[in-house]
Design a protein around this motif. Structure first.
Motif, PDB file in Angstrom:
ATOM      1  N   LYS A   1     -17.177 -19.432  21.811  1.00 35.67           N
ATOM      2  CA  LYS A   1     -16.363 -20.485  21.191  1.00 35.67           C
ATOM      3  C   LYS A   1     -16.453 -20.326  19.673  1.00 35.67           C
ATOM      4  O   LYS A   1     -17.542 -20.059  19.137  1.00 35.67           O
ATOM      5  CB  LYS A   1     -16.881 -21.876  21.575  1.00 35.67           C
ATOM      6  CG  LYS A   1     -16.699 -22.202  23.048  1.00 35.67           C
ATOM      7  CD  LYS A   1     -17.282 -23.570  23.364  1.00 35.67           C
ATOM      8  CE  LYS A   1     -17.287 -23.814  24.873  1.00 35.67           C
ATOM      9  NZ  LYS A   1     -18.095 -25.000  25.234  1.00 35.67           N
TER      10      LYS A   1
ATOM     11  N   HIS B   1     -17.025 -20.735  15.895  1.00 32.19           N
ATOM     12  CA  HIS B   1     -17.849 -21.497  14.961  1.00 32.19           C
ATOM     13  C   HIS B   1     -17.476 -21.028  13.549  1.00 32.19           C
ATOM     14  O   HIS B   1     -17.195 -19.847  13.344  1.00 32.19           O
ATOM     15  CB  HIS B   1     -19.335 -21.226  15.180  1.00 32.19           C
ATOM     16  CG  HIS B   1     -19.884 -21.815  16.445  1.00 32.19           C
ATOM     17  ND1 HIS B   1     -19.541 -21.362  17.705  1.00 32.19           N
ATOM     18  CD2 HIS B   1     -20.776 -22.823  16.645  1.00 32.19           C
ATOM     19  CE1 HIS B   1     -20.201 -22.066  18.623  1.00 32.19           C
ATOM     20  NE2 HIS B   1     -20.952 -22.965  18.012  1.00 32.19           N
TER      21      HIS B   1
ATOM     22  N   TRP C   1     -20.109 -25.353  11.769  1.00 29.53           N
ATOM     23  CA  TRP C   1     -19.476 -26.283  12.705  1.00 29.53           C
ATOM     24  C   TRP C   1     -18.858 -25.533  13.871  1.00 29.53           C
ATOM     25  O   TRP C   1     -18.383 -24.418  13.726  1.00 29.53           O
ATOM     26  CB  TRP C   1     -18.457 -27.185  12.021  1.00 29.53           C
ATOM     27  CG  TRP C   1     -17.334 -26.525  11.291  1.00 29.53           C
ATOM     28  CD1 TRP C   1     -17.434 -25.819  10.126  1.00 29.53           C
ATOM     29  CD2 TRP C   1     -15.937 -26.504  11.649  1.00 29.53           C
ATOM     30  NE1 TRP C   1     -16.182 -25.367   9.742  1.00 29.53           N
ATOM     31  CE2 TRP C   1     -15.259 -25.773  10.650  1.00 29.53           C
ATOM     32  CE3 TRP C   1     -15.212 -27.060  12.700  1.00 29.53           C
ATOM     33  CZ2 TRP C   1     -13.873 -25.563  10.680  1.00 29.53           C
ATOM     34  CZ3 TRP C   1     -13.828 -26.852  12.733  1.00 29.53           C
ATOM     35  CH2 TRP C   1     -13.176 -26.113  11.732  1.00 29.53           C
ATOM     36  N   LEU C   2     -18.968 -26.163  15.012  1.00 30.21           N
ATOM     37  CA  LEU C   2     -18.270 -25.715  16.214  1.00 30.21           C
ATOM     38  C   LEU C   2     -16.874 -26.314  16.165  1.00 30.21           C
ATOM     39  O   LEU C   2     -16.731 -27.548  16.112  1.00 30.21           O
ATOM     40  CB  LEU C   2     -19.012 -26.219  17.457  1.00 30.21           C
ATOM     41  CG  LEU C   2     -18.226 -26.191  18.780  1.00 30.21           C
ATOM     42  CD1 LEU C   2     -17.939 -24.760  19.221  1.00 30.21           C
ATOM     43  CD2 LEU C   2     -18.989 -26.942  19.868  1.00 30.21           C
ATOM     44  N   LYS C   3     -15.855 -25.465  16.169  1.00 27.00           N
ATOM     45  CA  LYS C   3     -14.477 -25.980  16.199  1.00 27.00           C
ATOM     46  C   LYS C   3     -14.298 -26.812  17.466  1.00 27.00           C
ATOM     47  O   LYS C   3     -14.577 -26.319  18.570  1.00 27.00           O
ATOM     48  CB  LYS C   3     -13.508 -24.791  16.194  1.00 27.00           C
ATOM     49  CG  LYS C   3     -12.067 -25.138  16.448  1.00 27.00           C
ATOM     50  CD  LYS C   3     -11.456 -25.903  15.307  1.00 27.00           C
ATOM     51  CE  LYS C   3     -10.041 -26.371  15.667  1.00 27.00           C
ATOM     52  NZ  LYS C   3      -9.551 -27.349  14.694  1.00 27.00           N
TER      53      LYS C   3
ATOM     54  N   GLU D   1     -15.923 -29.770  17.891  1.00 31.88           N
ATOM     55  CA  GLU D   1     -17.152 -30.522  18.194  1.00 31.88           C
ATOM     56  C   GLU D   1     -16.884 -32.032  18.283  1.00 31.88           C
ATOM     57  O   GLU D   1     -17.528 -32.732  19.057  1.00 31.88           O
ATOM     58  CB  GLU D   1     -18.274 -30.208  17.190  1.00 31.88           C
ATOM     59  CG  GLU D   1     -17.988 -30.593  15.760  1.00 31.88           C
ATOM     60  CD  GLU D   1     -19.000 -30.011  14.759  1.00 31.88           C
ATOM     61  OE1 GLU D   1     -19.937 -29.303  15.176  1.00 31.88           O
ATOM     62  OE2 GLU D   1     -18.834 -30.266  13.547  1.00 31.88           O
ATOM     63  N   THR D   2     -15.920 -32.527  17.505  1.00 30.04           N
ATOM     64  CA  THR D   2     -15.560 -33.943  17.572  1.00 30.04           C
ATOM     65  C   THR D   2     -14.402 -34.178  18.539  1.00 30.04           C
ATOM     66  O   THR D   2     -14.449 -35.072  19.388  1.00 30.04           O
ATOM     67  CB  THR D   2     -15.135 -34.454  16.166  1.00 30.04           C
ATOM     68  OG1 THR D   2     -16.193 -34.198  15.248  1.00 30.04           O
ATOM     69  CG2 THR D   2     -14.821 -35.943  16.194  1.00 30.04           C
TER      70      THR D   2
ATOM     71  N   VAL E   1     -11.806 -27.129  21.531  1.00 34.87           N
ATOM     72  CA  VAL E   1     -12.498 -25.861  21.270  1.00 34.87           C
ATOM     73  C   VAL E   1     -11.544 -24.682  21.438  1.00 34.87           C
ATOM     74  O   VAL E   1     -10.438 -24.814  21.983  1.00 34.87           O
ATOM     75  CB  VAL E   1     -13.717 -25.683  22.212  1.00 34.87           C
ATOM     76  CG1 VAL E   1     -14.750 -26.779  21.951  1.00 34.87           C
ATOM     77  CG2 VAL E   1     -13.283 -25.661  23.663  1.00 34.87           C
TER      78      VAL E   1
END
Lengths: 128, 128
Positions: A47, A49, A59-61, A63-64, A68
């Motif tokens: 995934k 990042h 940040w993990l794309k 994450e909010t 993803v």
């Protein structure tokens, strides 16, 4: 890190631009920056990042939002200083609710023209 | 310059990344940097111009090879700090002879894999 990746040219801040493209439609979704750690996490997890220059953190794309990006392939350009990541996008790439971040097109003599398609209402995903 | 373009966010060096995509195939061809002058020249002439950080000068893509890029559209991302230029590519985008600069793909445990298609022999175009 995979030894092949040692040849990549990160800039003075340790970053490399990563273009993200939809692997099925070919649509360019976004561009963001990776440092070595973001690239490693991207390859380890499958995934995307990135490194946020404004927040100064990894940040993990999605994450909010949950939006993803599942990595399908990773390519590098001739100068080894830009990455191209092909992905399967969940939801939409843009935090403004559009499928691609490049949703505004230049037209002489007019306003920016909205050419992208809106997939979600941001206030419903991020609160508002 | 068109007033809409005043809202673009150039970086501390006065540059903005420009992703170049083939307007018919959707292939991502290259990424290079534009300053305001390069962007103006691109819009005025309909051919992509960039700013070379290594040579510290404006260049017309294809000025040596003849492999110019005819601009079909210009889009901007949500943060107004990345451009996407769709073009009709003459010849090939990459100075190494490949149609796209992103001709090498990452494969775990192997060398970079050549996945791009070669269109010309560089020594025949640039001398050798």
């Amino acid at each position: 890190m995979d030894p092949k990746l040692a040849s990549l040219k990160f800039d003075a801040n340790g970053l490399i631009p990563a273009i993200v493209q939809d692997s099925s439609s070919g649509e360019v979704l976004m561009m963001a920056w990776m440092n070595r750690e973001a690239l490693e996490k991207t390859l380890q997890t499958g995934k995307t990042h990135f490194f946020s220059r404004s927040r100064n953190k990894l940040w993990l794309k999605g994450e909010t939002s949950g939006h993803v990006q599942h990595v399908k392939s990773l390519s590098v350009d001739c100068d080894a200083d830009v990455l191209l990541v092909k992905v399967a996008q969940v939801g939409a790439a843009c935090h403004e609710g559009y499928y691609s971040c490049f949703f505004r097109q230049f037209q002489p003599g007019e306003q920016w023209k909205i050419t992208g398609r809106k997939v979600f209402e941001p206030e419903r995903v991020y609160g508002g």
